[in-house]
Design a protein around this motif. Structure first.
Motif, PDB file in Angstrom:
ATOM      1  N   GLU A 231     -47.409   6.656  51.034  1.00 33.57           N
ATOM      2  CA  GLU A 231     -48.463   6.283  50.081  1.00 33.57           C
ATOM      3  C   GLU A 231     -49.614   7.291  50.143  1.00 33.57           C
ATOM      4  OE1 GLU A 231     -49.438   2.125  49.836  1.00 33.57           O
ATOM      5  OE2 GLU A 231     -51.546   2.568  49.457  1.00 33.57           O
ATOM      6  N   ALA A 232     -49.976   7.699  51.338  1.00 38.58           N
ATOM      7  CA  ALA A 232     -51.063   8.676  51.473  1.00 38.58           C
ATOM      8  C   ALA A 232     -50.687   9.999  50.787  1.00 38.58           C
ATOM      9  CB  ALA A 232     -51.379   8.914  52.951  1.00 38.58           C
ATOM     10  N   ILE A 233     -49.453  10.448  51.002  1.00 41.93           N
ATOM     11  CA  ILE A 233     -49.003  11.703  50.368  1.00 41.93           C
ATOM     12  C   ILE A 233     -49.040  11.563  48.852  1.00 41.93           C
ATOM     13  CG2 ILE A 233     -47.028  13.239  50.023  1.00 41.93           C
ATOM     14  CD1 ILE A 233     -46.139  12.466  52.914  1.00 41.93           C
ATOM     15  N   LEU A 234     -48.487  10.458  48.376  1.00 38.57           N
ATOM     16  CA  LEU A 234     -48.416  10.258  46.926  1.00 38.57           C
ATOM     17  C   LEU A 234     -49.802  10.158  46.305  1.00 38.57           C
ATOM     18  CD1 LEU A 234     -45.906   9.985  45.026  1.00 38.57           C
ATOM     19  CD2 LEU A 234     -45.315   9.677  47.400  1.00 38.57           C
ATOM     20  N   ARG A 235     -50.751   9.540  47.022  1.00 35.83           N
ATOM     21  CA  ARG A 235     -52.087   9.397  46.444  1.00 35.83           C
ATOM     22  C   ARG A 235     -52.785  10.748  46.350  1.00 35.83           C
ATOM     23  NH1 ARG A 235     -54.823   4.853  48.899  1.00 35.83           N
ATOM     24  NH2 ARG A 235     -53.544   3.708  47.407  1.00 35.83           N
ATOM     25  N   ILE A 236     -52.653  11.550  47.374  1.00 34.39           N
ATOM     26  CA  ILE A 236     -53.254  12.892  47.305  1.00 34.39           C
ATOM     27  C   ILE A 236     -52.644  13.658  46.128  1.00 34.39           C
ATOM     28  CG2 ILE A 236     -53.474  15.120  48.507  1.00 34.39           C
ATOM     29  CD1 ILE A 236     -55.196  12.904  49.729  1.00 34.39           C
ATOM     30  N   TYR A 237     -51.335  13.524  45.986  1.00 38.10           N
ATOM     31  CA  TYR A 237     -50.664  14.225  44.886  1.00 38.10           C
ATOM     32  C   TYR A 237     -51.074  13.669  43.530  1.00 38.10           C
ATOM     33  CZ  TYR A 237     -46.830  15.620  41.811  1.00 38.10           C
ATOM     34  OH  TYR A 237     -46.086  16.095  40.760  1.00 38.10           O
ATOM     35  N   ASN A 238     -51.084  12.351  43.403  1.00 35.86           N
ATOM     36  CA  ASN A 238     -51.429  11.745  42.113  1.00 35.86           C
ATOM     37  C   ASN A 238     -52.838  12.127  41.680  1.00 35.86           C
ATOM     38  OD1 ASN A 238     -50.859  10.029  39.857  1.00 35.86           O
ATOM     39  ND2 ASN A 238     -52.179   8.448  40.772  1.00 35.86           N
ATOM     40  N   ARG A 239     -53.724  12.239  42.642  1.00 38.40           N
ATOM     41  CA  ARG A 239     -55.108  12.541  42.294  1.00 38.40           C
ATOM     42  C   ARG A 239     -55.342  14.026  42.071  1.00 38.40           C
ATOM     43  NH1 ARG A 239     -59.698  10.047  45.647  1.00 38.40           N
ATOM     44  NH2 ARG A 239     -60.709  10.627  43.683  1.00 38.40           N
ATOM     45  N   HIS A 240     -54.654  14.864  42.845  1.00 34.46           N
ATOM     46  CA  HIS A 240     -55.029  16.284  42.829  1.00 34.46           C
ATOM     47  C   HIS A 240     -53.951  17.242  42.335  1.00 34.46           C
ATOM     48  CE1 HIS A 240     -58.596  14.875  44.763  1.00 34.46           C
ATOM     49  NE2 HIS A 240     -57.928  14.433  45.815  1.00 34.46           N
ATOM     50  N   GLY A 241     -52.749  16.742  42.101  1.00 32.95           N
ATOM     51  CA  GLY A 241     -51.698  17.609  41.569  1.00 32.95           C
ATOM     52  C   GLY A 241     -52.074  18.094  40.173  1.00 32.95           C
TER      53      GLY A 241
END
Lengths: 560, 178
Positions: A231-241
């Protein structure tokens, strides 16, 4: 394997009803194509060259005979009686009709199947080892973890509109059979010094336009934190990808631009707020899921079955099949069998409805009733007694499922390419067929030994060409189809990305090119060296000079 | 008057949206009377004035975040707002989902959390799960039709803003509150 409970059934049924209504609204014009597209993609439906294509999820490659029988029925009733197994362990139907798709999904739901998140910018079907549960080299069974990830990622409300698609693989052996390094998240089961089970976490691998093997961002993650960390990885990606350029939108680009250390730091900081929260797994839940992955009641058998040994010696064709298509099993007297979907003249990975029914029967008669799809586009029977191998082989051979080439050059991994796919720059199936017919001689193939050949019809790399010992990539040059060749890619432990050989080739040159690559290897190899070993020892240059030895005009070379 | 879906029912919406266009600057843009949803930049530039309006006229405060602006843009101020609106410029841009989730679960925001912009019925269920409780649908869409989608699913595999008790362990998939 995992069986649905009431809640799983309900969720899938609700999804079918939701998609039926969305399809209805689309067909009467209430839902525009732009609005409908992400919805249909997240139900596996692409609009292709000839017809819509439906990609059905086979979670981490696990199927049972009942499901395969249903897939045969669906292929026959709603398609042209053929399915295609993909490099992501899924099944594609190439000729479905849009208004019938909700009915197909309803039929699949009856056997605990769906097409949820097999496409679209979301978390895709989780893949894993096709030998899971029976491999002797396994650290722990990866399937409970893959199933936990499947459930967690299904209908995840926060991560349904990511910058781009997102693929997770779970590997459980040193000799990785999942190409985990080429996934957005590659998870490697491992144990720490105290024996606790956990994961080494790789992030930002991928093939496609920018092939990268993902860097490790965490050496050891205790297994109970699996979902909160993802979840932490996905959130960083969802917000900053990146969302401004589709070609720069995968997580690998974010990891690269931030740098591995900074990306890892951000993930860890995010995770600090999530760990020990509601997504962390309790042992009871892990046990509940793991209890589904049972083994059959194995019989106490001799390590070597006498009759099997005689057959193997006396029937050369059987012996060859055993050598290539039969693999060791952790239980004495048992074997793991690859049913090949690489019969010469057919598209790699293709299977007819009749063959599906045959495989379902074989699984029931000779194995545990369960089977697996490999990312090399073959089917695996996981629990066959050695003494049953001979009759199994006879039946499989009669059904065209016993091509004895697993791991050989002719065991080609290939995407559907320009014959079907609207993304493709070039056809891939005819190239596979031309190469297979050039290398029909089984003795010659045997002499060549282990050599993986992967073909993709475009940069999206569904055929995983970057990690083939020989990789072929279809490219478009001024409206013509050309093929670029890479060599030196490999899967497994110490995976590598292939190097481009040079200017690309026309379709009718490809069999010659492959032959010259093979000849170069044969003339340079040391005893017991495989193609990849020789290549690593002597480098690309000798291969290159041999392939490009004939004059340019004869080879109709395109501009580099 | 435009309407919104709020807590599952369609109601009239009397909030006015302040948008910076052309030569407008946060410092100089004219603020109409009544309850306003102002861009975060306007909030930062005219905080005292906006709070003064609330004291003087009872016009509750609302702020609007763009897709680029995460909750950090208003992190220390969330308790000042009656409405936080998260703007979706394209429905397929999923950043607002994380913004909502964080506002609810990390920044402790309990007021109205409104999805605005390119908001369509087929995203409502997920939007609701990450913490939105109000939906201003795109102008050409019908809120009454869309309401039904809030009940597309009756269970969920993962916790989100609607199932966030930190004591809750995932012993099985969780039934959503009806």
């Amino acid at each position: 394997m995992y069986r649905y409970d009431e809640i799983d059934h309900r969720l899938v049924a609700e999804r079918v009803a939701q998609f039926r209504d969305q399809t209805r609204r689309h067909l009467i014009g209430e839902l525009s194509e732009d609005e409908f597209r992400p919805l249909r993609l997240q139900n596996g439906l692409y609009v292709q060259r000839h017809a819509p294509m439906l990609r059905i999820a086979v979670p981490y490659g696990m199927l049972n005979s009942r499901q395969l029988t249903k897939l045969a029925h669906v292929a026959r009733t709603y398609d042209r009686g053929v399915g295609h197994f993909t490099t992501r362990q899924n099944l594609q139907l190439n000729w479905v009709k849009l208004p019938e798709v909700p009915d197909i999904l309803a039929e699949l739901a009856e056997v605990e199947m769906h097409a949820i998140q097999t496409s679209g910018n979301c978390i895709r079907n989780v893949t894993s080892d096709h030998f899971a549960g029976v491999a002797a080299d396994e650290i722990a069974d990866p399937r409970p973890w893959a199933e936990l990830l499947r459930q967690w990622s299904s209908f995840h409300p926060e991560f349904a509109y990511l910058p781009r698609k997102f693929k997770i693989a779970v590997n459980a052996t040193k000799n990785d059979r999942t190409v985990a390094a080429a996934h957005d998240i590659g998870l490697h089961l491992t144990r720490d010094a105290a024996g606790e089970l956990g994961f080494t976490v790789q992030v930002g691998g991928g093939l496609g336009r920018t092939p990268i093997l993902g860097p490790v961002i965490r050496e050891f993650l205790p297994s109970r934190h699996l979902l909160s960390y993802c979840e932490a990885i996905l959130r960083i990606y969802n917000r900053h990808g990146r969302r401004d350029n589709i070609y720069k939108a995968r997580i690998k680009i974010l990891v690269k631009s931030l740098g591995t250390a900074e990306f890892a730091r951000q993930v860890e900081a995010e995770w600090e707020t999530l760990k020990d929260g509601p997504e962390d797994l309790c042992a009871e839940e892990v046990r509940r899921i793991a209890a589904h992955f049972t083994t059959p009641d194995y019989q106490l058998l001799a390590d070597k079955d006498a009759l099997f040994e005689v057959r193997k010696r006396d029937d050369k064709a059987f012996g060859r099949w055993v050598e290539r298509n039969v693999h060791g099993h952790k239980v004495p007297g048992y074997a793991v069998v690859t049913l090949s979907l690489k019969a010469p003249g057919l598209a790699p990975g293709d299977i007819t409805a009749t063959q599906m029914e045959t495989v379902a029967t074989l699984a029931d008669d000779y194995s545990s009733g369960e089977l697996r799809v490999s990312h090399e586009q073959n089917l695996i029977l996981s629990d066959v007694r050695q003494r049953d191998l001979y009759p199994l082989w006879q039946e499989a051979r009669a059904a065209g499922l016993a091509t004895p080439t697993v791991g050989h050059l002719a065991d080609i991994v290939c995407c559907p390419g320009g014959d079907y796919c609207s993304l493709a720059n070039a056809k891939s199936i005819p190239i596979a067929q031309a190469i297979q017919s050039r290398f029909e001689d089984l003795d010659y193939l045997h002499d060549i030994g282990e050599l993986s050949l992967n073909i993709s019809g475009c940069m999206n790399a569904c055929g995983h060409h970057h990690v083939g010992n020989i990789g072929v990539l279809g490219v478009d040059k001024h409206g013509e189809e050309w093929y670029q060749v890479t060599i030196g890619g490999s899967q497994g432990h110490g995976a590598s990305i292939g190097e481009t050989l040079g200017p690309s080739f026309a379709a009718d040159e490809m069999a010659d090119v492959i032959e010259r690559l093979v000849e170069t290897y044969l003339s340079h190899r040391h005893a017991d060296e495989q193609f990849i070993d020789t290549l690593r020892r002597i480098g690309v240059a000798p291969f290159k000079s041999r392939v490009y030895a004939t004059p340019h005009e004869e080879r109709k070379i395109a501009n580099a | 008057m435009p309407n919104i879906i709020k807590n599952g029912i369609v109601i009239d919406d009397d909030w006015k949206t302040v948008t910076l266009t052309g030569d407008d600057t946060p410092e100089t843009i004219k603020l109409p009377v009544g309850r306003l949803l102002v861009p975060a930049r306007v909030w930062r530039a005219r905080r005292a004035e906006l709070i003064g309006r609330e004291y003087e006229h009872g016009w509750a405060l609302g702020v609007r975040l763009t897709a680029e602006e995460g909750p950090e843009a208003i992190a220390t101020d969330v308790d000042d707002f009656t409405v936080i609106a998260v703007e979706f410029s394209r429905f397929a841009d999923g950043r607002g989902y994380s913004t909502a989730r964080l506002l609810r679960t990390r920044y402790g925001y309990c007021g109205e959390l409104r999805a605005t912009g390119d908001v369509l019925r087929d995203q409502l269920f997920y939007l609701q799960r990450v913490g939105f409780d109000a939906f201003a649908l795109r102008a050409d869409k019908n809120s009454e039709d869309a309401q039904a989608s809030l009940a597309d699913f009756t269970a969920a595999y993962q916790s989100a803003a609607d199932l966030s008790s930190s004591l809750q362990r995932r012993a099985t998939a969780t039934r959503l509150a009806a």
